[in-house]
Design a protein around this motif. Structure first.
Motif, PDB file in Angstrom:
ATOM      1  N   SER A 164      43.181  31.044  39.389  1.00 38.56           N
ATOM      2  CA  SER A 164      42.000  30.187  37.646  1.00 38.56           C
ATOM      3  C   SER A 164      40.861  29.312  38.361  1.00 38.56           C
ATOM      4  O   SER A 164      39.796  29.700  37.430  1.00 38.56           O
ATOM      5  CB  SER A 164      42.534  28.810  37.294  1.00 38.56           C
ATOM      6  N   THR A 165      40.391  29.854  39.755  1.00 41.11           N
ATOM      7  CA  THR A 165      39.396  30.224  40.332  1.00 41.11           C
ATOM      8  C   THR A 165      37.887  31.105  39.595  1.00 41.11           C
ATOM      9  O   THR A 165      36.992  31.352  39.807  1.00 41.11           O
ATOM     10  CB  THR A 165      39.385  30.538  41.719  1.00 41.11           C
ATOM     11  N   TYR A 166      38.358  32.545  39.406  1.00 39.72           N
ATOM     12  CA  TYR A 166      37.626  33.344  38.789  1.00 39.72           C
ATOM     13  C   TYR A 166      36.552  32.850  37.533  1.00 39.72           C
ATOM     14  O   TYR A 166      36.109  33.793  37.176  1.00 39.72           O
ATOM     15  CB  TYR A 166      38.367  34.866  39.835  1.00 39.72           C
ATOM     16  N   ASP A 167      37.489  32.296  37.003  1.00 39.98           N
ATOM     17  CA  ASP A 167      37.291  31.689  35.207  1.00 39.98           C
ATOM     18  C   ASP A 167      36.598  31.019  35.450  1.00 39.98           C
ATOM     19  O   ASP A 167      35.688  30.974  34.308  1.00 39.98           O
ATOM     20  CB  ASP A 167      38.785  31.165  34.382  1.00 39.98           C
ATOM     21  N   GLU A 168      36.311  30.544  36.213  1.00 37.57           N
ATOM     22  CA  GLU A 168      35.740  28.862  36.607  1.00 37.57           C
ATOM     23  C   GLU A 168      34.355  28.939  36.952  1.00 37.57           C
ATOM     24  O   GLU A 168      33.054  28.895  36.198  1.00 37.57           O
ATOM     25  CB  GLU A 168      36.183  27.768  37.877  1.00 37.57           C
ATOM     26  N   VAL A 169      33.940  30.711  37.160  1.00 28.22           N
ATOM     27  CA  VAL A 169      33.196  30.901  37.959  1.00 28.22           C
ATOM     28  C   VAL A 169      32.696  31.998  37.175  1.00 28.22           C
ATOM     29  O   VAL A 169      31.160  32.509  37.489  1.00 28.22           O
ATOM     30  CB  VAL A 169      32.905  31.379  39.641  1.00 28.22           C
ATOM     31  N   ASN A 170      33.288  32.119  36.036  1.00 28.61           N
ATOM     32  CA  ASN A 170      32.944  33.532  35.115  1.00 28.61           C
ATOM     33  C   ASN A 170      32.473  35.256  35.715  1.00 28.61           C
ATOM     34  O   ASN A 170      31.723  35.769  35.304  1.00 28.61           O
ATOM     35  CB  ASN A 170      31.655  32.959  34.321  1.00 28.61           C
ATOM     36  N   ILE A 171      33.398  35.066  36.591  1.00 25.14           N
ATOM     37  CA  ILE A 171      33.614  36.488  36.918  1.00 25.14           C
ATOM     38  C   ILE A 171      33.342  38.055  35.931  1.00 25.14           C
ATOM     39  O   ILE A 171      32.781  39.082  36.614  1.00 25.14           O
ATOM     40  CB  ILE A 171      34.779  36.752  37.344  1.00 25.14           C
ATOM     41  N   ALA A 172      33.337  37.611  34.927  1.00 24.09           N
ATOM     42  CA  ALA A 172      33.167  39.435  34.472  1.00 24.09           C
ATOM     43  C   ALA A 172      32.102  39.279  33.451  1.00 24.09           C
ATOM     44  O   ALA A 172      31.508  40.074  33.995  1.00 24.09           O
ATOM     45  CB  ALA A 172      33.742  38.073  32.442  1.00 24.09           C
ATOM     46  N   ASN A 173      30.972  37.713  34.518  1.00 25.66           N
ATOM     47  CA  ASN A 173      29.571  38.337  33.953  1.00 25.66           C
ATOM     48  C   ASN A 173      28.897  38.371  35.793  1.00 25.66           C
ATOM     49  O   ASN A 173      27.867  38.132  35.980  1.00 25.66           O
ATOM     50  CB  ASN A 173      28.873  37.143  33.695  1.00 25.66           C
ATOM     51  N   ILE A 174      29.911  38.244  36.683  1.00 29.17           N
ATOM     52  CA  ILE A 174      29.310  38.834  38.181  1.00 29.17           C
ATOM     53  C   ILE A 174      28.915  40.304  38.652  1.00 29.17           C
ATOM     54  O   ILE A 174      29.839  41.600  37.738  1.00 29.17           O
ATOM     55  CB  ILE A 174      29.760  38.815  39.174  1.00 29.17           C
ATOM     56  N   ASP A 175      28.133  40.738  38.488  1.00 30.54           N
ATOM     57  CA  ASP A 175      27.745  42.338  39.556  1.00 30.54           C
ATOM     58  C   ASP A 175      28.550  42.752  40.326  1.00 30.54           C
ATOM     59  O   ASP A 175      28.442  43.615  40.299  1.00 30.54           O
ATOM     60  CB  ASP A 175      26.156  42.765  38.884  1.00 30.54           C
ATOM     61  N   VAL A 176      28.227  42.170  41.882  1.00 31.11           N
ATOM     62  CA  VAL A 176      28.515  42.424  43.332  1.00 31.11           C
ATOM     63  C   VAL A 176      29.843  41.301  43.208  1.00 31.11           C
ATOM     64  O   VAL A 176      29.403  39.963  43.133  1.00 31.11           O
ATOM     65  CB  VAL A 176      27.583  42.582  43.837  1.00 31.11           C
ATOM     66  N   VAL A 177      30.324  41.464  43.759  1.00 30.66           N
ATOM     67  CA  VAL A 177      32.007  40.411  44.854  1.00 30.66           C
ATOM     68  C   VAL A 177      31.625  41.055  46.246  1.00 30.66           C
ATOM     69  O   VAL A 177      32.109  41.989  45.946  1.00 30.66           O
ATOM     70  CB  VAL A 177      33.441  40.942  44.129  1.00 30.66           C
ATOM     71  N   VAL A 178      31.574  39.892  46.913  1.00 32.16           N
ATOM     72  CA  VAL A 178      32.039  40.260  48.354  1.00 32.16           C
ATOM     73  C   VAL A 178      33.117  38.983  48.692  1.00 32.16           C
ATOM     74  O   VAL A 178      32.833  38.511  48.857  1.00 32.16           O
ATOM     75  CB  VAL A 178      30.539  39.945  49.524  1.00 32.16           C
ATOM     76  N   ALA A 179      34.056  39.943  49.354  1.00 31.49           N
ATOM     77  CA  ALA A 179      34.854  39.334  49.886  1.00 31.49           C
ATOM     78  C   ALA A 179      35.003  39.254  51.846  1.00 31.49           C
ATOM     79  O   ALA A 179      35.217  40.416  51.991  1.00 31.49           O
ATOM     80  CB  ALA A 179      36.657  40.164  49.414  1.00 31.49           C
ATOM     81  N   ALA A 180      34.573  38.169  52.054  1.00 28.12           N
ATOM     82  CA  ALA A 180      34.039  38.483  53.547  1.00 28.12           C
ATOM     83  C   ALA A 180      35.200  36.990  53.691  1.00 28.12           C
ATOM     84  O   ALA A 180      34.376  36.432  54.759  1.00 28.12           O
ATOM     85  CB  ALA A 180      32.933  37.942  53.487  1.00 28.12           C
ATOM     86  N   THR A 181      36.031  36.976  53.603  1.00 28.85           N
ATOM     87  CA  THR A 181      36.902  35.595  54.495  1.00 28.85           C
ATOM     88  C   THR A 181      37.265  35.822  55.743  1.00 28.85           C
ATOM     89  O   THR A 181      37.552  37.249  55.700  1.00 28.85           O
ATOM     90  CB  THR A 181      38.372  34.868  53.786  1.00 28.85           C
ATOM     91  N   ASN A 182      38.263  35.413  56.628  1.00 34.53           N
ATOM     92  CA  ASN A 182      39.147  36.047  57.689  1.00 34.53           C
ATOM     93  C   ASN A 182      40.131  35.830  57.607  1.00 34.53           C
ATOM     94  O   ASN A 182      40.795  36.767  58.316  1.00 34.53           O
ATOM     95  CB  ASN A 182      38.288  34.601  58.853  1.00 34.53           C
ATOM     96  N   ARG A 183      40.976  36.901  55.865  1.00 31.84           N
ATOM     97  CA  ARG A 183      41.663  36.579  56.013  1.00 31.84           C
ATOM     98  C   ARG A 183      41.682  37.788  55.377  1.00 31.84           C
ATOM     99  O   ARG A 183      41.355  38.122  54.187  1.00 31.84           O
ATOM    100  CB  ARG A 183      43.064  35.480  55.441  1.00 31.84           C
ATOM    101  N   ASP A 184      42.365  39.006  56.210  1.00 32.66           N
ATOM    102  CA  ASP A 184      42.629  40.309  54.699  1.00 32.66           C
ATOM    103  C   ASP A 184      43.039  40.178  53.363  1.00 32.66           C
ATOM    104  O   ASP A 184      42.707  40.833  52.980  1.00 32.66           O
ATOM    105  CB  ASP A 184      43.260  41.475  55.820  1.00 32.66           C
ATOM    106  N   GLU A 185      44.670  39.501  53.980  1.00 31.99           N
ATOM    107  CA  GLU A 185      45.559  39.475  52.596  1.00 31.99           C
ATOM    108  C   GLU A 185      44.300  38.410  51.268  1.00 31.99           C
ATOM    109  O   GLU A 185      44.427  39.208  50.023  1.00 31.99           O
ATOM    110  CB  GLU A 185      46.655  38.626  52.562  1.00 31.99           C
ATOM    111  N   VAL A 186      43.862  37.462  51.432  1.00 27.99           N
ATOM    112  CA  VAL A 186      42.614  37.178  50.722  1.00 27.99           C
ATOM    113  C   VAL A 186      41.445  37.939  49.911  1.00 27.99           C
ATOM    114  O   VAL A 186      41.627  37.988  48.956  1.00 27.99           O
ATOM    115  CB  VAL A 186      41.885  35.477  50.917  1.00 27.99           C
ATOM    116  N   ASN A 187      41.217  39.248  51.222  1.00 30.03           N
ATOM    117  CA  ASN A 187      39.574  40.009  50.726  1.00 30.03           C
ATOM    118  C   ASN A 187      40.869  40.373  49.653  1.00 30.03           C
ATOM    119  O   ASN A 187      40.353  41.643  48.532  1.00 30.03           O
ATOM    120  CB  ASN A 187      39.059  40.416  51.982  1.00 30.03           C
ATOM    121  N   LEU A 188      41.878  41.392  50.022  1.00 27.25           N
ATOM    122  CA  LEU A 188      41.980  42.695  49.153  1.00 27.25           C
ATOM    123  C   LEU A 188      42.643  41.803  47.829  1.00 27.25           C
ATOM    124  O   LEU A 188      42.709  41.863  46.619  1.00 27.25           O
ATOM    125  CB  LEU A 188      43.860  43.339  50.064  1.00 27.25           C
ATOM    126  N   PHE A 189      43.117  40.310  47.500  1.00 22.82           N
ATOM    127  CA  PHE A 189      43.473  39.687  46.233  1.00 22.82           C
ATOM    128  C   PHE A 189      42.345  39.369  45.823  1.00 22.82           C
ATOM    129  O   PHE A 189      42.139  40.077  44.629  1.00 22.82           O
ATOM    130  CB  PHE A 189      44.194  37.828  46.537  1.00 22.82           C
TER     131      PHE A 189
END
Length: 219
Positions: free
Chosen positions: A56-81
């Motif tokens: 639901s977090t991604y709906d809140e930030v309207n990810i459908a209108n995002i141009d670039v996503v950078v997954a930069a947490t310290n947990r690989d599994e979170v970045n993969l998700f």
């Protein structure tokens, strides 16, 4: 561009600040409320204290209108998700930082990320190059960006490029993207470097077929 950065650690915060200064619309997500607040205080960004594994977090930030996503947490599994969610929503560009090369291989094999940065390999290569004063070539993942490699080369004393501007160096423009210049203390945008000096390290993405030509240009 509208850019979503997941993770407000050192990398995420630095990216948020630099990209916002260049006029991009930046949104940052971190489940740590303190980190989310701090990045909003340091840069002109929209920051949310949210769990990146909650769809639901991604709906809140309207990810459908995002141009670039950078997954930069310290947990690989979170970045993969996060990468999977971004690709499912059709985000055009997805960049992922990981520590485990096996995760990098998975991301590459299923084709959900444009760039996969394997953190230990990148840092190890830079440090090795500084110690030995020579270039290193790092294969981030087996099919990284269609045959490109991350290359680091240290300017030696007496090099033909000492005192030159980067634009004056005759390296192959096609198939090369210089990412940064490390002066021994700080990383600089290539456009910020006035003159090259011995000990400076050039960090670039270079296509396989022009690696030797690129290296020769800086010797």
């Amino acid at each position: 561009m509208r850019i979503l950065i997941i993770g407000a650690g050192k990398l995420g915060s630095l990216l948020a600040k630099r990209l916002s200064e260049k006029g991009h619309e930046i949104i940052v997500i971190d489940k740590d409320e303190k980190k989310a607040r701090e990045v909003a205080e340091e840069a002109d960004v929209a920051s949310y204290a949210r769990d990146a594994t909650d769809p639901s977090t991604y709906d809140e930030v309207n990810i459908a209108n995002i141009d670039v996503v950078v997954a930069a947490t310290n947990r690989d599994e979170v970045n993969l998700f996060a990468a999977l969610i971004a690709r499912d929503y059709g985000v055009p560009r997805v960049i992922v930082k990981v520590r485990d090369s096996r995760i990098a291989q998975i991301l590459s094999r299923i084709g959900i990320a444009e760039h996969v940065i394997v953190e230990p390999r990148v840092i190890g290569s830079i440090v090795e190059g500084v110690i030995e004063g020579k270039y290193n070539v790092v294969e981030l993942v087996p099919v990284y960006v269609g045959g490109f490699r991350l290359v680091t080369i240290t300017i030696a004393e007496g090099s033909s490029v000492e005192g030159q501007l980067l634009d004056e160096v005759k390296y192959p423009r096609s198939g090369v993207k210089i990412l940064a210049v490390f002066d021994g203390e700080e990383f600089h945008d290539p456009g910020e470097v006035l003159r090259l000096e011995a000990g400076f390290q050039i960090i670039a993405l270079v296509r396989d077929d022009v690696i030797e030509e690129f290296l020769e240009a800086f010797r």
